[in-house]
Scaffold this motif. Structure first.
Motif, PDB file in Angstrom:
ATOM      1  N   ALA A 203       0.856  -1.191   0.000  1.00 42.04           N
ATOM      2  CA  ALA A 203       0.000   0.000   0.000  1.00 42.04           C
ATOM      3  C   ALA A 203       0.885   1.231   0.000  1.00 42.04           C
ATOM      4  O   ALA A 203       2.091   1.141   0.248  1.00 42.04           O
TER       5      ALA A 203
ATOM      6  N   ARG B 182       3.165  -6.390   5.607  1.00 45.01           N
ATOM      7  CA  ARG B 182       2.817  -5.221   4.793  1.00 45.01           C
ATOM      8  C   ARG B 182       4.082  -4.490   4.356  1.00 45.01           C
ATOM      9  O   ARG B 182       5.078  -4.479   5.075  1.00 45.01           O
TER      10      ARG B 182
ATOM     11  N   ALA C  41      -2.739  -0.610  -2.830  1.00 44.36           N
ATOM     12  CA  ALA C  41      -3.714   0.290  -2.215  1.00 44.36           C
ATOM     13  C   ALA C  41      -3.129   1.686  -2.059  1.00 44.36           C
ATOM     14  O   ALA C  41      -1.983   1.834  -1.624  1.00 44.36           O
ATOM     15  N   ASP C  42      -3.884   2.673  -2.445  1.00 40.36           N
ATOM     16  CA  ASP C  42      -3.446   4.051  -2.222  1.00 40.36           C
ATOM     17  C   ASP C  42      -4.650   4.925  -1.944  1.00 40.36           C
ATOM     18  O   ASP C  42      -5.780   4.487  -2.069  1.00 40.36           O
TER      19      ASP C  42
END
Lengths: 64, 135
Positions: free
Chosen positions: A7, A29, B134-135
């Motif tokens: 992310a 992550r 994801a952003d």
């Protein structure tokens, strides 16, 4: 199965909170610099290159 | 949460410890008996904390192998630009680990969790998965 999500850096705090709320605080992550949607292809490829080692490390024992 | 801090406004003021938006013509007072919120003269307003108070069952990380094992699944969550990122990641993984198969998957939409059949397909065909971006 070993898994890791990627992310952008704006999700650091949200990921921490969500992972605890969902009972998976140790979820692997990796964060890349924000923003993403404004980045051109070369900038996106550079993010992938820079994140590769951390992503691989998150999927093997030494990455724990 | 909001009841403790109140909402801020250009003419915010404090009544009995609660900061509330200022409106000199509106009668407001703090709720008694520990209720979190403020009232108006016409109708009580209750501000509720939406946080889930249940304690989830804690899951542990799946055991990791000493060395990377395939096939590796690359799951595109379908947000813009993620495809470029994952294409490069695939390229680099194939260069560094030529013996490891890399498989690509894509969620139909980033607005919902991955469908069950997609999750089952990944579980059946992969030894590890990388989900992005994801952003």
């Amino acid at each position: 199965m070993p898994a890791v999500f990627v992310a952008s850096s704006v999700f650091v705090d949200a990921a921490e909170i969500q992972s605890r709320a969902l009972g998976f605080p140790s979820v692997a992550r990796v964060f890349v610099p924000h923003p993403i949607q404004d980045a051109n292809d070369d900038e996106m490829r550079a993010r992938a290159d820079a994140a590769l080692d951390a992503i691989v490390a998150a999927l093997v024992r030494d990455g724990d | 949460m909001m009841g403790d801090r109140g909402r801020t406004g250009s003419a915010a003021r404090t009544v009995s410890g609660h900061t509330i938006p200022g409106n000199p013509g509106c009668q407001r007072r703090a709720l008694p008996c520990g209720a979190r919120g403020v009232t108006t003269s016409a109708m009580p307003t209750r501000l509720l904390d939406p946080t889930d108070e249940r304690v989830p069952l804690e899951r542990a990380r799946a055991p990791r192998p000493r060395e990377l094992q395939g096939p590796i699944g690359l799951l595109d969550i379908a947000k813009p630009r993620g495809d470029v990122f994952l294409a490069r990641l695939e390229e680099r993984l194939r260069e560094r680990f030529p013996s490891i198969e890399v498989l690509r998957f894509r969620k139909p939409t980033f607005t919902k969790p991955a469908p069950e059949d997609l999750r089952l397909e990944i579980a059946r065909s992969c030894a590890a998965v990388i989900e992005a971006l994801a952003d």
